[in-house]
Design an enzyme around this catalytic site. Structure first.
Site, PDB file in Angstrom:
ATOM      1  N   SER A 226       0.809  -1.204   0.000  1.00 35.50           N
ATOM      2  CA  SER A 226       0.000   0.000   0.000  1.00 35.50           C
ATOM      3  C   SER A 226       0.848   1.261   0.000  1.00 35.50           C
ATOM      4  O   SER A 226       1.824   1.363   0.716  1.00 35.50           O
ATOM      5  CB  SER A 226      -0.901   0.007   1.226  1.00 35.50           C
ATOM      6  OG  SER A 226      -1.502   1.271   1.367  1.00 35.50           O
ATOM      7  N   LYS A 227       0.429   2.205  -0.818  1.00 28.76           N
ATOM      8  CA  LYS A 227       1.127   3.483  -0.852  1.00 28.76           C
ATOM      9  C   LYS A 227       0.559   4.404   0.203  1.00 28.76           C
ATOM     10  O   LYS A 227       1.075   5.463   0.472  1.00 28.76           O
ATOM     11  CB  LYS A 227       0.967   4.120  -2.242  1.00 28.76           C
ATOM     12  CG  LYS A 227       1.900   3.503  -3.268  1.00 28.76           C
ATOM     13  CD  LYS A 227       3.012   4.452  -3.649  1.00 28.76           C
ATOM     14  CE  LYS A 227       4.127   3.721  -4.331  1.00 28.76           C
ATOM     15  NZ  LYS A 227       4.345   3.778  -5.649  1.00 28.76           N
ATOM     16  N   ARG A 228      -0.555   3.978   0.757  1.00 28.67           N
ATOM     17  CA  ARG A 228      -1.173   4.828   1.753  1.00 28.67           C
ATOM     18  C   ARG A 228      -0.275   4.920   2.968  1.00 28.67           C
ATOM     19  O   ARG A 228       0.483   4.020   3.278  1.00 28.67           O
ATOM     20  CB  ARG A 228      -2.551   4.272   2.152  1.00 28.67           C
ATOM     21  CG  ARG A 228      -3.612   4.534   1.104  1.00 28.67           C
ATOM     22  CD  ARG A 228      -4.891   3.862   1.472  1.00 28.67           C
ATOM     23  NE  ARG A 228      -4.702   2.426   1.665  1.00 28.67           N
ATOM     24  CZ  ARG A 228      -5.057   1.782   2.763  1.00 28.67           C
ATOM     25  NH1 ARG A 228      -5.621   2.416   3.742  1.00 28.67           N
ATOM     26  NH2 ARG A 228      -4.856   0.485   2.852  1.00 28.67           N
TER      27      ARG A 228
ATOM     28  N   PHE B 142       6.638   4.208   5.035  1.00 24.36           N
ATOM     29  CA  PHE B 142       7.666   5.172   4.666  1.00 24.36           C
ATOM     30  C   PHE B 142       8.790   5.149   5.685  1.00 24.36           C
ATOM     31  O   PHE B 142       8.581   4.802   6.853  1.00 24.36           O
ATOM     32  CB  PHE B 142       7.053   6.573   4.581  1.00 24.36           C
ATOM     33  CG  PHE B 142       5.951   6.650   3.568  1.00 24.36           C
ATOM     34  CD1 PHE B 142       6.233   6.506   2.210  1.00 24.36           C
ATOM     35  CD2 PHE B 142       4.637   6.826   3.956  1.00 24.36           C
ATOM     36  CE1 PHE B 142       5.217   6.547   1.265  1.00 24.36           C
ATOM     37  CE2 PHE B 142       3.614   6.879   3.015  1.00 24.36           C
ATOM     38  CZ  PHE B 142       3.908   6.730   1.664  1.00 24.36           C
TER      39      PHE B 142
END
Length: 492
Positions: A258-260, A270
């Site tokens: 997921s980039k969320r 991140f």
RNA sequence: GGCGCAUUCGUCUAGGGGCCCAGGACACGGCCCUCUCAAGGCCGAGACACGGGUUCGAAUCCCGUAUGCGCUACCA
């Protein structure tokens, strides 16, 4: 490095300043850095900021902070310069225009005045599968129409001319040869109508000009590799080596990671999430390296960063997608925490104590480190284990203080007797404290574990706390007696 | 739709024709140690996607299928 395994490489990490540093992206940077350090080469940071609309303020700073936190220092980059700068693509526009012109002049590229809608219509009329036919259509526009549009102020895009037949052979160092029929390739845009180059042009030009020897980039670039080979050959250049590490998948392995924004403690996504979540950079590096890479033999899991520099082998990077495994990260983080020198651990704990509202310095923490070092999974767990040493805890509840098979009366007696013993104990250190308390339990016929449990709760208001005797020692005489008195008062 | 890449325990991986009825690690279960919680030790369960070939012999080579992911002008 003592044993360079190959000639010095020049590698580049070339992110776009469009958001936070994703762990998958960071892993590519790690592989770059490892290669550079192991061969005595250079690791270059280049910023691909050619899409103005996607620029996120502050992201460049975060990118660099993330890289630094991981320990991936670069040798050339936008902030420190270097012999092949500038390292911000937005400052290299004339270079790209000059190179685009060269391709135009040599007949490898052409200007296009068509709109996206027109191109879409052409595609539809021909059928999506026939790229060569679309290319044929796109390449022609009646001269007067082109002139009319130019005079009307339409800015052309510059496209690369892909051969209409034959096949392009490219090579990825971990996958081997990749052959692509040219008729399935659409002419790629080299320069957008806003005058900014696309990745296809800018990256190839920069890699050449910056003398890059190995290009490591995400697997999503693999389909573009034939374009890149074609472009490089059109310039008459020698291509660098290309390596496309695979993407990261969700822990389930079922979909792309997921980039969320991951919640800080749950599923960090991140680099800054890992940092905030109390992970050690050396653990994150160790973990990331293990995803998509494995040493020959494959029995080794724990690496320090220097060991990784030594052991890393580019040719052993695996081409298949990797599901992230946070449990393994937790384990590795614990392992690396245990490998830390006590004063170093104390130092790293400080910001986490502050964040939890406990104002302490490294030297306050240092004597407590032996009590918790093997109990930590992440640094942010420390305040919960240590706060009662520095801040009076809320009073315990009577229920949690009284062991299952004991009465309030027994508990009171245990507390009172312990107090009496500890009041005069010399020296006030863990071993004599343990001996005294064990002796007491035996003399009174209490289970030692019950006695310890009562004291643990009385002193810390926690059922789970660092080892009792060490804790009593560090709490000190006065505080220990004081808290026992408070517990006694509570029991009436 | 087209093209490309990938496919070993739940997950990360070792293995690259016989050493493999597949090795290590995380997670999981059990036992030991133990003042709680950890850490540590021992044991256990658990995989070559499927179908065809090639071969004396295949997890390993080839083909196909399935599944996943990516790309498919003017995001990178």
């Amino acid at each position: 490095m003592p044993f360079p395994t190959a000639a010095p490489v020049r590698v580049r990490f070339a992110p776009s300043p469009t958001g936070s540093l994703h762990i998958g992206t960071a892993r590519t940077a790690l592989f770059d850095w490892l290669l550079a350090r192991q061969t005595g080469g250079q690791f270059i940071l280049r910023i691909e900021d050619t899409d103005r609309s996607r620029y996120v303020p502050g992201s460049l700073e975060e990118l660099m902070a993330g890289l630094r936190w991981l320990g991936l220092e670069w040798d050339e980059g936008p902030d420190i310069g270097g012999p092949y700068g500038p390292y911000l693509q937005s400052e290299r526009l004339p270079i790209y225009h000059e190179h685009a012109q060269r391709l135009l002049d040599s007949g490898h590229a052409y200007e296009s005045f068509y709109t996206s809608e027109e191109i879409e219509a052409m595609t539809k009329s021909v059928g999506q599968g026939d790229a060569a036919e679309v290319n044929r259509l796109m390449r022609v526009m009646p001269a007067d129409e082109a002139r009319r549009r130019r005079e009307a102020g339409v800015k052309p895009a510059i496209l690369f001319k892909v051969p209409l037949d034959g096949e392009t052979v490219a090579r990825d160092e971990i996958r081997g040869e990749i052959r692509t029929p040219n008729r399935t390739l659409r002419d790629p845009v080299l320069v957008k109508s806003d005058g900014f180059p696309t990745y296809h042009l800018a990256a190839m030009v920069d890699d050449q000009l910056m003398r890059i020897t190995h290009v490591l980039r995400g697997q999503e670039w693999l389909p573009s590799l034939p374009f890149h080979m074609l472009i490089i050959r059109a310039f008459g250049w020698e291509p660098p080596l290309f390596i496309h590490p695979s993407i990261f998948l969700d822990p389930s392995g079922k979909g792309k990671m997921s980039k969320r924004r991951g919640s800080t403690t749950d599923q960090p996504t991140f680099v800054r999430d890992f940092r905030a979540g109390g992970y050690l950079p050396e653990a994150v590096v160790n973990w990331a390296a293990l995803m998509g890479w494995g040493e020959e033999g494959g029995d080794r899991e724990v690496y320090t960063i220097p060991e990784l520099v030594q052991a890393f082998k580019l040719e052993r990077v695996r081409p298949s997608p990797t599901a992230v495994n946070y449990e393994k990260l937790d384990w590795l983080n614990g392992v690396h925490i245990r490998m830390l020198a006590p004063d170093e651990l104390a130092r790293r704990l400080v910001p986490f104590m502050h964040r939890a509202g406990v104002a302490v310095c490294r030297d306050d923490l240092l004597p407590l480190v032996p009590l918790i070092q093997q109990r930590l999974t992440t640094l942010d767990e420390a305040p919960d284990l240590l706060d009662f040493f520095f801040v009076p805890p809320p009073p315990p509840t009577i229920e949690e203080m009284i062991p299952k098979k004991m009465t309030a009366e027994d508990t009171r007696a245990a507390l009172a007797a312990s107090r009496g013993l500890l009041a005069t104990l010399e020296p006030f250190t863990a071993e004599p404290i343990e001996a005294a308390l064990r002796g007491l339990a035996e003399a009174r016929g209490w289970k030692a574990g019950d006695l310890f449990s009562i004291l643990r709760v009385a002193l810390s208001s926690k059922r789970v706390a660092p080892p009792l005797f060490g804790a009593i020692e560090h709490l000190g005489h006065a505080t220990t007696l004081e808290r026992i008195d408070q517990a006694l008062a509570l029991l009436g």
